[in-house]
Scaffold this motif. Structure first.
Motif, PDB file in Angstrom:
ATOM      1  N   LEU A   6       0.854  -1.175   0.000  1.00  0.00           N
ATOM      2  CA  LEU A   6       0.000   0.000   0.000  1.00  0.00           C
ATOM      3  C   LEU A   6       0.893   1.227   0.000  1.00  0.00           C
ATOM      4  CD1 LEU A   6      -3.018   0.904   0.202  1.00  0.00           C
ATOM      5  CD2 LEU A   6      -2.625   1.101   2.663  1.00  0.00           C
ATOM      6  N   LYS A   7       0.879   1.976  -1.088  1.00  0.00           N
ATOM      7  CA  LYS A   7       1.747   3.144  -1.202  1.00  0.00           C
ATOM      8  C   LYS A   7       1.252   4.280  -0.316  1.00  0.00           C
ATOM      9  CE  LYS A   7       3.337   2.085  -5.878  1.00  0.00           C
ATOM     10  NZ  LYS A   7       4.688   1.771  -5.401  1.00  0.00           N
ATOM     11  N   SER A   8       2.169   5.163   0.052  1.00  0.00           N
ATOM     12  CA  SER A   8       1.822   6.264   0.953  1.00  0.00           C
ATOM     13  C   SER A   8       0.790   7.198   0.341  1.00  0.00           C
ATOM     14  CB  SER A   8       3.082   7.052   1.312  1.00  0.00           C
ATOM     15  OG  SER A   8       3.665   7.613   0.140  1.00  0.00           O
ATOM     16  N   THR A   9       0.704   7.213  -1.005  1.00  0.00           N
ATOM     17  CA  THR A   9      -0.255   8.083  -1.679  1.00  0.00           C
ATOM     18  C   THR A   9      -1.609   7.412  -1.903  1.00  0.00           C
ATOM     19  OG1 THR A   9       0.682   7.354  -3.790  1.00  0.00           O
ATOM     20  CG2 THR A   9       1.518   9.424  -2.856  1.00  0.00           C
ATOM     21  N   ASP A  10      -1.699   6.099  -1.612  1.00  0.00           N
ATOM     22  CA  ASP A  10      -2.959   5.389  -1.807  1.00  0.00           C
ATOM     23  C   ASP A  10      -3.937   5.741  -0.690  1.00  0.00           C
ATOM     24  OD1 ASP A  10      -1.932   4.153  -4.031  1.00  0.00           O
ATOM     25  OD2 ASP A  10      -1.357   2.307  -2.968  1.00  0.00           O
ATOM     26  N   PRO A  11      -5.194   6.038  -1.020  1.00  0.00           N
ATOM     27  CA  PRO A  11      -6.183   6.323   0.025  1.00  0.00           C
ATOM     28  C   PRO A  11      -6.532   5.064   0.806  1.00  0.00           C
ATOM     29  CG  PRO A  11      -7.264   6.210  -2.106  1.00  0.00           C
ATOM     30  CD  PRO A  11      -5.781   6.111  -2.373  1.00  0.00           C
ATOM     31  N   VAL A  12      -6.771   5.218   2.101  1.00  0.00           N
ATOM     32  CA  VAL A  12      -7.199   4.118   2.959  1.00  0.00           C
ATOM     33  C   VAL A  12      -8.591   4.468   3.476  1.00  0.00           C
ATOM     34  CG1 VAL A  12      -6.740   2.763   5.022  1.00  0.00           C
ATOM     35  CG2 VAL A  12      -4.831   3.606   3.639  1.00  0.00           C
ATOM     36  N   LYS A  13      -9.588   3.702   3.071  1.00  0.00           N
ATOM     37  CA  LYS A  13     -10.958   3.987   3.485  1.00  0.00           C
ATOM     38  C   LYS A  13     -11.207   3.397   4.864  1.00  0.00           C
ATOM     39  CE  LYS A  13     -15.756   3.907   1.957  1.00  0.00           C
ATOM     40  NZ  LYS A  13     -16.710   3.497   0.896  1.00  0.00           N
ATOM     41  N   ILE A  14     -11.604   4.234   5.798  1.00  0.00           N
ATOM     42  CA  ILE A  14     -11.901   3.809   7.162  1.00  0.00           C
ATOM     43  C   ILE A  14     -13.405   3.583   7.268  1.00  0.00           C
ATOM     44  CG2 ILE A  14     -11.717   4.370   9.604  1.00  0.00           C
ATOM     45  CD1 ILE A  14      -9.024   4.048   8.194  1.00  0.00           C
ATOM     46  N   GLU A  15     -13.794   2.335   7.460  1.00  0.00           N
ATOM     47  CA  GLU A  15     -15.224   1.994   7.511  1.00  0.00           C
ATOM     48  C   GLU A  15     -15.807   2.158   8.907  1.00  0.00           C
ATOM     49  OE1 GLU A  15     -16.978   1.311   4.951  1.00  0.00           O
ATOM     50  OE2 GLU A  15     -15.579   0.693   3.381  1.00  0.00           O
ATOM     51  N   THR A  16     -15.032   1.780   9.929  1.00  0.00           N
ATOM     52  CA  THR A  16     -15.523   1.852  11.306  1.00  0.00           C
ATOM     53  C   THR A  16     -14.437   2.398  12.216  1.00  0.00           C
ATOM     54  OG1 THR A  16     -14.796  -0.404  11.866  1.00  0.00           O
ATOM     55  CG2 THR A  16     -17.012  -0.160  10.938  1.00  0.00           C
ATOM     56  N   VAL A  17     -14.844   2.953  13.341  1.00  0.00           N
ATOM     57  CA  VAL A  17     -13.892   3.464  14.329  1.00  0.00           C
ATOM     58  C   VAL A  17     -14.319   3.029  15.721  1.00  0.00           C
ATOM     59  CG1 VAL A  17     -13.070   5.470  13.026  1.00  0.00           C
ATOM     60  CG2 VAL A  17     -15.129   5.671  14.428  1.00  0.00           C
ATOM     61  N   ILE A  18     -13.337   2.991  16.613  1.00  0.00           N
ATOM     62  CA  ILE A  18     -13.579   2.780  18.044  1.00  0.00           C
ATOM     63  C   ILE A  18     -13.099   4.031  18.765  1.00  0.00           C
ATOM     64  CG2 ILE A  18     -12.989   1.419  20.084  1.00  0.00           C
ATOM     65  CD1 ILE A  18     -12.503  -0.964  18.241  1.00  0.00           C
ATOM     66  N   VAL A  19     -13.986   4.661  19.500  1.00  0.00           N
ATOM     67  CA  VAL A  19     -13.665   5.893  20.218  1.00  0.00           C
ATOM     68  C   VAL A  19     -14.058   5.736  21.681  1.00  0.00           C
ATOM     69  CG1 VAL A  19     -14.225   8.345  20.479  1.00  0.00           C
ATOM     70  CG2 VAL A  19     -13.881   7.389  18.197  1.00  0.00           C
ATOM     71  N   MET A  20     -13.148   6.135  22.554  1.00  0.00           N
ATOM     72  CA  MET A  20     -13.459   6.139  23.985  1.00  0.00           C
ATOM     73  C   MET A  20     -13.722   7.571  24.440  1.00  0.00           C
ATOM     74  SD  MET A  20     -11.180   5.097  27.322  1.00  0.00           S
ATOM     75  CE  MET A  20     -11.569   3.354  27.342  1.00  0.00           C
ATOM     76  N   VAL A  21     -14.774   7.741  25.242  1.00  0.00           N
ATOM     77  CA  VAL A  21     -15.077   9.016  25.874  1.00  0.00           C
ATOM     78  C   VAL A  21     -15.111   8.781  27.376  1.00  0.00           C
ATOM     79  CG1 VAL A  21     -16.763  10.859  26.163  1.00  0.00           C
ATOM     80  CG2 VAL A  21     -16.398   9.859  23.894  1.00  0.00           C
ATOM     81  N   TYR A  22     -14.305   9.541  28.122  1.00  0.00           N
ATOM     82  CA  TYR A  22     -14.301   9.385  29.569  1.00  0.00           C
ATOM     83  C   TYR A  22     -14.429  10.749  30.235  1.00  0.00           C
ATOM     84  CZ  TYR A  22      -9.406  10.972  29.989  1.00  0.00           C
ATOM     85  OH  TYR A  22      -8.257  11.717  29.971  1.00  0.00           O
TER      86      TYR A  22
END
Length: 226
Positions: A6-22
Motif C-alpha cells: 500500500l503506497k503512501s499516496t494510496d487512500p485508505v478507506k476507514i469503515e468503522t472506528v472505536i472511540v473512547m469518551v471518559y
C-alpha cells in the motif's frame, strides 16, 4: 503469492472506528453517545435512564447477556455503545473465572494469567463488533492516578486492559467542563490523557435538541481525517 504494498499516496478507506469518551459522572457522556448514528447501548452500569436522549439499550447484568450477540441481532444499529467499559471488563472477568477457576485468586480477583485472558477476550470482542460493520463508543469514568510527582486523570479501566484499549482505540477523548461549557478534548494534556490521530480540535458540545446527530458527525469527521 505476490506482496501487496500500500503506497503512501494510496487512500485508505476507514469503515468503522472505536472511540473512547471518559470523564466525570454527570458530564453527559451517555447523552453524547446517544447522538451517534443508530445507537444501541449495552448498559453495564444500568444508568441509561438518566439520559434525556435515551435510545435503545440492553440491560446487562452478566457477560452471558451479550456474549452471543450476532450480526443479525445488531443489524438495525450502526453504533454500539459500551457503558461503561470498566463495568464491562468486570463482567468479563467474572465469566472468565467461572469458566476456569484457575484464572482467579483466592480473593476473587483475576490472576496474572486471568488478566491476560481478559485482555485477549476484550480485543477479540472489539474485532468482532468491527467485523459486523459497527462503530464502537466506549464510555468510562475518569480516575486520578500518580504521574511522577503529580496526578493525571485517565479512564477507569482494569489492569493491562487499559493499554490494550489505548492500542485499539482510534480516539480517546476527555469530556469535562470548561467554565459552563461541556468540552470534549482528544489531545493529551499535562493533567489528562488522550489520543488524537485524527487531529480533532477541542469540541464544545451543543444542545443535543438542536443537533441530535452530533456524535455521528464527529465520528464521520474522524473517519475522513484518518
Amino acid at each position: 503469492m505476490p506482496l501487496t504494498i500500500l503506497k503512501s499516496t494510496d487512500p485508505v478507506k476507514i469503515e468503522t472506528v472505536i472511540v473512547m469518551v471518559y470523564g466525570d459522572p454527570g458530564a453527559g457522556k451517555t447523552s453524547l453517545a446517544f447522538t451517534a448514528r443508530e445507537p444501541l447501548l449495552l448498559d453495564f452500569d444500568n444508568g441509561s435512564y438518566r439520559s434525556a436522549f435515551r435510545k435503545d439499550s440492553v440491560p446487562v447484568k452478566a457477560w452471558a447477556d451479550v456474549r452471543d450477540l450476532s450480526a443479525a441481532d445488531l443489524a438495525p444499529y450502526g453504533t454500539i455503545i459500551v457503558d461503561t467499559v470498566g463495568r464491562c471488563l468486570d463482567c468479563m472477568a467474572v465469566d472468565i473465572i467461572r469458566e476456569n477457576p484457575k484464572m482467579g485468586r483466592a480473593d476473587g480477583a483475576l490472576s496474572l494469567q486471568g488478566f491476560g485472558a481478559l485482555k485477549a477476550r476484550f480485543a477479540a470482542w472489539m474485532r468482532q463488533l468491527r467485523s459486523y460493520g459497527k462503530d464502537v463508543i466506549l464510555i468510562a469514568h475518569g480516575v486520578e492516578s500518580r504521574n511522577g510527582d503529580g496526578v493525571i486523570l485517565r479512564p477507569d479501566v482494569t489492569g493491562s486492559s487499559y493499554g490494550e484499549i489505548f492500542k485499539i482505540a482510534d480516539g480517546v477523548g476527555y469530556l469535562h467542563m470548561v467554565g459552563k461549557r461541556r468540552t470534549l478534548e482528544f489531545d493529551p494534556q499535562e493533567r489528562f490523557v488522550g489520543k488524537n490521530p485524527a487531529n480533532i480540535d477541542p469540541v464544545e458540545l451543543p444542545s443535543f435538541v438542536q443537533e441530535p446527530a452530533f456524535m455521528a458527525g464527529l465520528l464521520d469527521r474522524t473517519k475522513e481525517a484518518m
